[in-house]
Design an enzyme around this catalytic site. Structure first.
Site, PDB file in Angstrom:
ATOM      1  N   LYS A 188       0.855  -1.180   0.000  1.00 56.86           N
ATOM      2  CA  LYS A 188       0.000   0.000   0.000  1.00 56.86           C
ATOM      3  C   LYS A 188       0.894   1.234   0.000  1.00 56.86           C
ATOM      4  CE  LYS A 188      -1.580   2.915   2.662  1.00 56.86           C
ATOM      5  NZ  LYS A 188      -1.558   4.140   1.830  1.00 56.86           N
ATOM      6  N   GLY A 241       7.382   5.045   7.775  1.00 51.77           N
ATOM      7  CA  GLY A 241       6.615   6.280   7.902  1.00 51.77           C
ATOM      8  C   GLY A 241       6.887   6.906   9.254  1.00 51.77           C
ATOM      9  N   THR A 243       6.833   7.933  13.225  1.00 51.80           N
ATOM     10  CA  THR A 243       6.912   7.162  14.471  1.00 51.80           C
ATOM     11  C   THR A 243       5.518   7.024  15.089  1.00 51.80           C
ATOM     12  OG1 THR A 243       9.207   7.704  14.834  1.00 51.80           O
ATOM     13  CG2 THR A 243       7.944   7.170  16.799  1.00 51.80           C
ATOM     14  N   VAL A 245       2.546   6.747  13.556  1.00 52.97           N
ATOM     15  CA  VAL A 245       1.800   5.657  12.911  1.00 52.97           C
ATOM     16  C   VAL A 245       2.486   4.322  13.191  1.00 52.97           C
ATOM     17  CG1 VAL A 245       0.949   4.724  10.733  1.00 52.97           C
ATOM     18  CG2 VAL A 245       0.768   7.162  11.170  1.00 52.97           C
ATOM     19  N   GLY A 246       3.816   4.324  13.267  1.00 44.71           N
ATOM     20  CA  GLY A 246       4.538   3.098  13.625  1.00 44.71           C
ATOM     21  C   GLY A 246       4.044   2.537  14.947  1.00 44.71           C
ATOM     22  N   GLU A 263      10.494   1.163   9.899  1.00 43.61           N
ATOM     23  CA  GLU A 263      11.506   2.206   9.709  1.00 43.61           C
ATOM     24  C   GLU A 263      10.805   3.546   9.897  1.00 43.61           C
ATOM     25  OE1 GLU A 263      13.878   2.283   6.107  1.00 43.61           O
ATOM     26  OE2 GLU A 263      14.635   4.241   6.695  1.00 43.61           O
ATOM     27  N   CYS A 297      14.145  10.366   5.929  1.00 41.97           N
ATOM     28  CA  CYS A 297      14.248   9.904   7.313  1.00 41.97           C
ATOM     29  C   CYS A 297      15.687   9.999   7.797  1.00 41.97           C
ATOM     30  CB  CYS A 297      13.697   8.495   7.464  1.00 41.97           C
ATOM     31  SG  CYS A 297      14.340   7.351   6.261  1.00 41.97           S
ATOM     32  N   GLU A 395      11.317  15.777  14.534  1.00 45.00           N
ATOM     33  CA  GLU A 395      11.628  15.536  13.129  1.00 45.00           C
ATOM     34  C   GLU A 395      10.809  16.523  12.304  1.00 45.00           C
ATOM     35  OE1 GLU A 395      10.009  12.044  10.990  1.00 45.00           O
ATOM     36  OE2 GLU A 395      12.022  11.758  10.209  1.00 45.00           O
TER      37      GLU A 395
HETATM   38  O1  TXE Z   1       3.349   9.862   7.393  1.00 46.18           O
HETATM   39  P1  TXE Z   1       2.489   8.601   7.752  1.00 46.18           P
HETATM   40  P2  TXE Z   1       2.798  11.256   6.815  1.00 46.18           P
HETATM   41  C1  TXE Z   1       7.250  11.519   9.069  1.00 46.18           C
HETATM   42  C2  TXE Z   1       7.613  12.956   8.822  1.00 46.18           C
HETATM   43  C3  TXE Z   1       6.335  13.551   8.337  1.00 46.18           C
HETATM   44  C4  TXE Z   1       5.324  12.805   9.141  1.00 46.18           C
HETATM   45  C5  TXE Z   1       3.959  12.757   8.561  1.00 46.18           C
HETATM   46  O2  TXE Z   1       7.984  13.549  10.030  1.00 46.18           O
HETATM   47  O3  TXE Z   1       6.226  14.915   8.618  1.00 46.18           O
HETATM   48  O4  TXE Z   1       5.853  11.500   9.212  1.00 46.18           O
HETATM   49  O5  TXE Z   1       3.971  12.220   7.245  1.00 46.18           O
HETATM   50  C6  TXE Z   1       0.292   5.126   5.865  1.00 46.18           C
HETATM   51  N1  TXE Z   1      -2.115   2.489   9.548  1.00 46.18           N
HETATM   52  N2  TXE Z   1       7.619  10.627   8.013  1.00 46.18           N
HETATM   53  O6  TXE Z   1       1.589  11.715   7.501  1.00 46.18           O
HETATM   54  O7  TXE Z   1       1.121   9.017   8.086  1.00 46.18           O
HETATM   55  C7  TXE Z   1       0.194   6.253   4.869  1.00 46.18           C
HETATM   56  O8  TXE Z   1      -0.914   6.080   4.009  1.00 46.18           O
HETATM   57  C8  TXE Z   1      -1.341   2.049   8.550  1.00 46.18           C
HETATM   58  C9  TXE Z   1       8.852   9.951   8.187  1.00 46.18           C
HETATM   59  O9  TXE Z   1       2.675  11.098   5.402  1.00 46.18           O
HETATM   60  O10 TXE Z   1       3.293   7.821   8.707  1.00 46.18           O
HETATM   61  C10 TXE Z   1       1.519   6.104   4.141  1.00 46.18           C
HETATM   62  O11 TXE Z   1       1.418   5.057   3.176  1.00 46.18           O
HETATM   63  N3  TXE Z   1      -0.786   2.868   7.645  1.00 46.18           N
HETATM   64  C11 TXE Z   1       9.097   8.941   7.193  1.00 46.18           C
HETATM   65  C12 TXE Z   1       2.467   5.699   5.266  1.00 46.18           C
HETATM   66  O12 TXE Z   1       1.631   5.160   6.286  1.00 46.18           O
HETATM   67  C13 TXE Z   1      -0.992   4.191   7.770  1.00 46.18           C
HETATM   68  C14 TXE Z   1       8.443   8.951   5.915  1.00 46.18           C
HETATM   69  C15 TXE Z   1       3.279   6.858   5.883  1.00 46.18           C
HETATM   70  O13 TXE Z   1       2.390   7.850   6.336  1.00 46.18           O
HETATM   71  C16 TXE Z   1      -1.789   4.718   8.811  1.00 46.18           C
HETATM   72  C17 TXE Z   1       7.183   9.655   5.897  1.00 46.18           C
HETATM   73  C18 TXE Z   1      -2.361   3.800   9.720  1.00 46.18           C
HETATM   74  N4  TXE Z   1      -3.135   4.185  10.753  1.00 46.18           N
HETATM   75  C19 TXE Z   1       6.839  10.472   6.917  1.00 46.18           C
HETATM   76  N5  TXE Z   1      -1.812   6.058   8.700  1.00 46.18           N
HETATM   77  C20 TXE Z   1      10.393   8.245   7.189  1.00 46.18           C
HETATM   78  N6  TXE Z   1      10.955   7.976   8.346  1.00 46.18           N
HETATM   79  O14 TXE Z   1      10.909   7.903   6.140  1.00 46.18           O
HETATM   80  C21 TXE Z   1      -1.047   6.378   7.639  1.00 46.18           C
HETATM   81  N7  TXE Z   1      -0.564   5.250   7.049  1.00 46.18           N
END
Ligand code: TXE
Length: 499
Positions: A188, A241, A243, A245-246, A263, A297, A395
């Site tokens: 996804k 993505g 932290t 959502v992680g 990650e 990241c 971040e």
């Molecule tokens: O990330 P999300 P966002 C960080 C960075 C950024 C912040 C927000 O600080 O400002 O995150 O970005 C999916 N269950 N990084 O909002 O939401 C979403 O559809 C499962 C760091 O875009 O974490 C996308 O495919 N999945 C980072 C993915 O998660 C879910 C890279 C990342 O989105 C979900 C990106 C859920 N409940 C952002 N909610 C890095 N470390 O590389 C969202 N997603």
């Protein structure tokens, strides 16, 4: 077409994509769609289906069927490698096209997108080798009557959730290893950057990947992403993505105790000693925060610099950043493109305002740039930063560098470790003792000495502390997608339990 010699323009009408199920695209039909605007141009470029949970179930069922009948996991490593190598060849031939859609949805410079596709080609070729060398272990030290084997098996159906900052590169840091291990998958992508993940579907099919082994479900994170994470028929989830959502993935994965690879965020230090090659270090630090508009990241967002050179060095970095060419991502000359999402643009500008309010001093940048179209932010350097400021701790995920001076090596290490994250770090010095001491004592999963943001698929990726779990890429990365089985083989006549 060699696009490097042509002036590229965004498409006149957005391109429609279907999601990818069991080897074929499924058009949006009567589903709702996401209309994606190019962040560098402000015009619509792609339309992607908002999949339903029934669509998700169909993709997981396809991946499950493909796994259970062994159409992929039952092949030899050599046969799997052949598909990965063919994929690399097709990717190479289609580099310009993939880079074009990546740039349109993400806003990164076209030359960078092409470079990233080149990196992906290399990863597929490397993973082909890993498919052939993946193996278990044997134990010949259990006495004459017992022989032990440890076999390595693919974990099963993998769910893969990827972000928008490196849609294709992060995908390709995982997919070839997942496939090399014999797993099947449902991915996804981020709802704003799904195009290139979908294009990979037809490329894998053309390369000979059996139907059902690679499926793509498109939709929002809070609906489809969450449902994929909770899904009872997914054996492992790899999430890249935020932290936040992680953390929610940790809870959701409890549904069936699926294995998790995470990650997550970073707030990565760049430690610069006065004895480094300052010209190289300034260029590296500027690159580390300017590359991909700081939306990495592993961006080097915290400059921790020896006090004796702090002012001079900050000016050197600022001069480099002022000279970096910010502009239309489709322009060949551009080095720093657009900010990918409206929300991220607001976040970065919000942090810049907060930095000012909290008393930090802008050395360069500090504002949005009006390039006539799209959304751009000038690379920004803050001095007078204290450890408690939000710009020093959070971040930001943008081109914003904070400068903090240090007096001693121990102090540099303490500042570097003063974060919840531990994704990456860089150190610049010509003194081997300092370089190795810092490398050994700063807690980060990825380290660079006298360079930054470099590397290839041989070395694994992943974080310490709240930056994640597990590793991607390299031999370590492919092993994450396997599980091991212990086999005890008795030789000769059994000693009876009952006479
Ligand atoms: O990330 P999300 P966002 C960080 C960075 C950024 C912040 C927000 O600080 O400002 O995150 O970005 C999916 N269950 N990084 O909002 O939401 C979403 O559809 C499962 C760091 O875009 O974490 C996308 O495919 N999945 C980072 C993915 O998660 C879910 C890279 C990342 O989105 C979900 C990106 C859920 N409940 C952002 N909610 C890095 N470390 O590389 C969202 N997603």
């Amino acid at each position: 077409m060699d696009q490097s010699s042509t002036r590229l323009l965004p498409p006149e009408t957005p391109r429609d994509f279907g999601f990818f199920l069991d080897g074929a695209y499924v058009p949006a039909g009567d589903r709702e769609v996401f209309l994606r605007n190019s962040p560098g141009h402000g015009t619509p470029v792609t339309r992607i289906p908002k999949c339903t949970t029934e669509d998700l179930d169909a993709t997981v069922a396809a991946a499950r069927a493909a796994f259970e009948d062994r159409r992929w996991s039952g092949l030899s490593g050599a046969d799997r490698a052949a598909v990965l190598l063919k994929t690399a060849d097709i990717l190479e031939a289609r580099t310009d096209e993939i880079a074009y859609w990546e740039t349109l949805e993400n806003g990164k410079p076209i030359s960078q997108s092409r470079g990233e596709v080149g990196g992906c080609v290399s990863i597929f070729r490397y993973a082909a080798g890993v498919a052939r060398t993946l193996h278990g272990d044997s134990f010949n030290n259990l006495g004459d009557k017992m022989f032990g084997l440890v076999t390595r098996e693919p974990i099963g159906v993998v769910g893969l959730i990827t972000p928008w900052n490196f849609p294709f590169l992060i995908l390709c840091e995982r997919v070839p290893f997942i496939l090399a291990s014999g797993c099947t998958m449902v991915t996804k992508p981020s709802e704003v950057t799904s195009a290139t993940t979908l294009i990979l579907g037809e490329i894998l099919k053309e390369a000979g990947l059996p139907d059902g082994c690679y499926n793509v479900v498109t939709g929002s994170g809070s609906t489809i992403g969450q449902a994929l994470t909770e899904h009872m028929d997914v054996d492992m989830l790899s999430f890249t993505g935020s932290t936040a959502v992680g953390r929610s993935c940790l809870q959701a994965a409890g549904s069936n105790f699926k294995k998790l690879g995470l990650e997550l965020g970073g707030k990565n230090p760049q430690i610069v000693f006065a004895d480094s090659d300052l010209e190289d270090a300034a260029d590296g630090v500027a690159f580390g925060i300017g590359f991909n508009t700081g939306q990495c990241c592993v961006s080097g967002a915290r400059l921790i610099v020896e006090a004796s050179i702090a002012d001079t060095f900050s000016e050197m970095v600022a001069a480099k950043l002022k000279n970096a060419r910010v502009g239309d991502p489709l322009d060949e000359a551009t080095q720093i493109g657009a900010i990918t999402t409206d929300a991220q643009n607001d976040t970065i500008l919000g942090y810049i305002a907060k930095g000012r309010e909290e008393g930090a001093k802008v050395v360069t940048g500090g504002a949005a740039l009006d390039i006539g179209q799209g959304q751009y932010i000038a690379p920004t350097v803050f001095s007078n930063v204290t450890p408690d400021m939000a710009i020093a701790r959070d971040e930001i995920f943008g081109p914003v560098l904070t400068v903090m001076p240090f007096e001693t090596l121990d102090e540099a290490i303490t500042i570097a470790n003063d974060t919840i994250y531990g994704l990456a770090a860089s150190v610049w010095t010509k003194n081997i003792d300092k370089a190795l001491t810092v490398t050994r004592r700063v807690r980060a999963g990825r380290f660079w000495v006298n360079t930054t943001l470099s590397g290839g698929p041989e070395l694994p990726i992943g974080g310490f502390k709240q930056s994640g779990w597990g590793r991607e890429a390299g031999v370590y990365g492919v092993e994450e997608y396997t599980q091991i089985k212990s086999v005890h083989i008795e030789l000769g006549k059994r000693d009876p339990w009952v006479e």
